[in-house]
Motif scaffolding. Structure first.
Motif, PDB file in Angstrom:
ATOM      1  N   ASP A  14       0.803  -1.232   0.000  1.00 22.94           N
ATOM      2  CA  ASP A  14       0.000   0.000   0.000  1.00 22.94           C
ATOM      3  C   ASP A  14       0.838   1.285   0.000  1.00 22.94           C
ATOM      4  O   ASP A  14       0.543   2.203  -0.769  1.00 22.94           O
ATOM      5  CB  ASP A  14      -0.955   0.007   1.192  1.00 22.94           C
ATOM      6  CG  ASP A  14      -2.071  -1.009   1.060  1.00 22.94           C
ATOM      7  OD1 ASP A  14      -2.242  -1.592  -0.033  1.00 22.94           O
ATOM      8  OD2 ASP A  14      -2.783  -1.223   2.050  1.00 22.94           O
ATOM      9  N   THR A  33       0.062   8.838  -5.611  1.00 22.40           N
ATOM     10  CA  THR A  33      -1.271   9.151  -6.139  1.00 22.40           C
ATOM     11  C   THR A  33      -1.209  10.160  -7.282  1.00 22.40           C
ATOM     12  O   THR A  33      -2.045  10.125  -8.167  1.00 22.40           O
ATOM     13  CB  THR A  33      -2.217   9.675  -5.044  1.00 22.40           C
ATOM     14  OG1 THR A  33      -1.477  10.207  -3.964  1.00 22.40           O
ATOM     15  CG2 THR A  33      -3.134   8.615  -4.546  1.00 22.40           C
ATOM     16  N   HIS A  43      -6.113   7.135  -8.010  1.00 22.97           N
ATOM     17  CA  HIS A  43      -6.581   6.262  -6.927  1.00 22.97           C
ATOM     18  C   HIS A  43      -6.402   4.803  -7.332  1.00 22.97           C
ATOM     19  O   HIS A  43      -6.935   4.364  -8.347  1.00 22.97           O
ATOM     20  CB  HIS A  43      -8.041   6.523  -6.588  1.00 22.97           C
ATOM     21  CG  HIS A  43      -8.585   5.552  -5.596  1.00 22.97           C
ATOM     22  ND1 HIS A  43      -8.212   5.579  -4.277  1.00 22.97           N
ATOM     23  CD2 HIS A  43      -9.416   4.508  -5.729  1.00 22.97           C
ATOM     24  CE1 HIS A  43      -8.817   4.587  -3.637  1.00 22.97           C
ATOM     25  NE2 HIS A  43      -9.559   3.924  -4.502  1.00 22.97           N
ATOM     26  N   PRO A  99      -6.959   0.959  -5.730  1.00 21.64           N
ATOM     27  CA  PRO A  99      -7.520   0.243  -4.579  1.00 21.64           C
ATOM     28  C   PRO A  99      -6.398  -0.350  -3.718  1.00 21.64           C
ATOM     29  O   PRO A  99      -5.425  -0.900  -4.233  1.00 21.64           O
ATOM     30  CB  PRO A  99      -8.364  -0.866  -5.211  1.00 21.64           C
ATOM     31  CG  PRO A  99      -8.673  -0.361  -6.576  1.00 21.64           C
ATOM     32  CD  PRO A  99      -7.480   0.460  -6.994  1.00 21.64           C
ATOM     33  N   LEU A 100      -6.539  -0.194  -2.421  1.00 29.31           N
ATOM     34  CA  LEU A 100      -5.549  -0.690  -1.472  1.00 29.31           C
ATOM     35  C   LEU A 100      -6.087  -1.916  -0.757  1.00 29.31           C
ATOM     36  O   LEU A 100      -7.238  -2.302  -0.943  1.00 29.31           O
ATOM     37  CB  LEU A 100      -5.203   0.413  -0.469  1.00 29.31           C
ATOM     38  CG  LEU A 100      -4.723   1.728  -1.087  1.00 29.31           C
ATOM     39  CD1 LEU A 100      -4.568   2.802  -0.031  1.00 29.31           C
ATOM     40  CD2 LEU A 100      -3.425   1.528  -1.853  1.00 29.31           C
ATOM     41  N   SER A 101      -5.266  -2.526   0.069  1.00 33.56           N
ATOM     42  CA  SER A 101      -5.683  -3.763   0.752  1.00 33.56           C
ATOM     43  C   SER A 101      -6.937  -3.550   1.603  1.00 33.56           C
ATOM     44  O   SER A 101      -7.726  -4.479   1.758  1.00 33.56           O
ATOM     45  CB  SER A 101      -4.544  -4.334   1.587  1.00 33.56           C
ATOM     46  OG  SER A 101      -4.085  -3.394   2.528  1.00 33.56           O
ATOM     47  N   VAL A 102      -7.159  -2.333   2.111  1.00 31.48           N
ATOM     48  CA  VAL A 102      -8.379  -2.084   2.894  1.00 31.48           C
ATOM     49  C   VAL A 102      -9.627  -2.137   2.010  1.00 31.48           C
ATOM     50  O   VAL A 102     -10.741  -2.257   2.517  1.00 31.48           O
ATOM     51  CB  VAL A 102      -8.330  -0.733   3.639  1.00 31.48           C
ATOM     52  CG1 VAL A 102      -7.200  -0.713   4.662  1.00 31.48           C
ATOM     53  CG2 VAL A 102      -8.210   0.440   2.686  1.00 31.48           C
ATOM     54  N   ASP A 103      -9.453  -2.056   0.692  1.00 29.10           N
ATOM     55  CA  ASP A 103     -10.572  -2.101  -0.248  1.00 29.10           C
ATOM     56  C   ASP A 103     -10.919  -3.510  -0.704  1.00 29.10           C
ATOM     57  O   ASP A 103     -11.928  -3.720  -1.376  1.00 29.10           O
ATOM     58  CB  ASP A 103     -10.253  -1.259  -1.497  1.00 29.10           C
ATOM     59  CG  ASP A 103      -9.962   0.186  -1.139  1.00 29.10           C
ATOM     60  OD1 ASP A 103     -10.774   0.786  -0.418  1.00 29.10           O
ATOM     61  OD2 ASP A 103      -8.925   0.699  -1.594  1.00 29.10           O
ATOM     62  N   PHE A 104     -10.088  -4.499  -0.370  1.00 27.22           N
ATOM     63  CA  PHE A 104     -10.260  -5.847  -0.905  1.00 27.22           C
ATOM     64  C   PHE A 104     -11.580  -6.489  -0.486  1.00 27.22           C
ATOM     65  O   PHE A 104     -12.232  -7.155  -1.296  1.00 27.22           O
ATOM     66  CB  PHE A 104      -9.100  -6.748  -0.511  1.00 27.22           C
ATOM     67  CG  PHE A 104      -7.780  -6.380  -1.158  1.00 27.22           C
ATOM     68  CD1 PHE A 104      -7.695  -5.409  -2.147  1.00 27.22           C
ATOM     69  CD2 PHE A 104      -6.624  -7.008  -0.757  1.00 27.22           C
ATOM     70  CE1 PHE A 104      -6.485  -5.062  -2.731  1.00 27.22           C
ATOM     71  CE2 PHE A 104      -5.403  -6.682  -1.336  1.00 27.22           C
ATOM     72  CZ  PHE A 104      -5.337  -5.706  -2.324  1.00 27.22           C
ATOM     73  N   GLU A 105     -12.002  -6.320   0.765  1.00 25.76           N
ATOM     74  CA  GLU A 105     -13.264  -6.941   1.202  1.00 25.76           C
ATOM     75  C   GLU A 105     -14.441  -6.344   0.448  1.00 25.76           C
ATOM     76  O   GLU A 105     -15.349  -7.071   0.043  1.00 25.76           O
ATOM     77  CB  GLU A 105     -13.436  -6.799   2.712  1.00 25.76           C
ATOM     78  CG  GLU A 105     -12.540  -7.744   3.491  1.00 25.76           C
ATOM     79  CD  GLU A 105     -12.800  -7.697   4.985  1.00 25.76           C
ATOM     80  OE1 GLU A 105     -13.898  -7.275   5.403  1.00 25.76           O
ATOM     81  OE2 GLU A 105     -11.890  -8.101   5.734  1.00 25.76           O
ATOM     82  N   ASP A 106     -14.442  -5.017   0.261  1.00 23.57           N
ATOM     83  CA  ASP A 106     -15.515  -4.388  -0.518  1.00 23.57           C
ATOM     84  C   ASP A 106     -15.500  -4.897  -1.957  1.00 23.57           C
ATOM     85  O   ASP A 106     -16.549  -5.179  -2.538  1.00 23.57           O
ATOM     86  CB  ASP A 106     -15.374  -2.865  -0.522  1.00 23.57           C
ATOM     87  CG  ASP A 106     -15.827  -2.223   0.775  1.00 23.57           C
ATOM     88  OD1 ASP A 106     -16.568  -2.872   1.541  1.00 23.57           O
ATOM     89  OD2 ASP A 106     -15.430  -1.067   1.022  1.00 23.57           O
ATOM     90  N   ALA A 107     -14.310  -5.028  -2.529  1.00 23.90           N
ATOM     91  CA  ALA A 107     -14.196  -5.520  -3.906  1.00 23.90           C
ATOM     92  C   ALA A 107     -14.718  -6.947  -4.012  1.00 23.90           C
ATOM     93  O   ALA A 107     -15.445  -7.277  -4.958  1.00 23.90           O
ATOM     94  CB  ALA A 107     -12.745  -5.450  -4.371  1.00 23.90           C
TER      95      ALA A 107
END
Length: 99
Positions: free
Chosen positions: A46, A53, A58, A60-68
């Motif tokens: 990350d 940036t 933008h 997607p970072l590891s915090v976005d993986f669950e949403d993805a």
């Protein structure tokens, strides 16, 4: 692995034919066997993208993986549902996929 960027001979059909790199002497170690024809990916982490940036926008970072994962699962279910319907992928179904 065979990489030639100096005009050296490359045997036709060699897995490295046409490969090029600016990263000479870069070493990697596989933790398990790699099947022929597999793709290899590098994880930059990350902070690499957060600090860039302006270059990449933008990412997607590891915090976005669950949403993805949730979005892809919902899309997949919607596509399966749509193929089972007589009227197929309707505007209503497409709208539900993107809520």
């Amino acid at each position: 692995w065979h990489v030639s960027d100096d005009g050296g001979d490359v045997v036709p059909g060699d897995p490295g034919a046409g490969a090029f790199t600016y990263y000479h002497s870069l070493h990697a170690r596989a933790e398990r066997p790699i099947q022929a024809g597999s793709e290899l990916f590098a994880h930059y982490s990350d902070p690499y993208f957060i600090d860039r940036t302006n270059e990449y926008g933008h990412i997607p970072l590891s915090v976005d993986f669950e949403d993805a994962d949730r979005i892809v699962a919902k899309f997949h279910k919607g596509m399966i549902d749509a193929t089972e319907r007589e009227d197929g992928l309707t505007e209503e179904v497409m709208s539900d996929l993107w809520e």
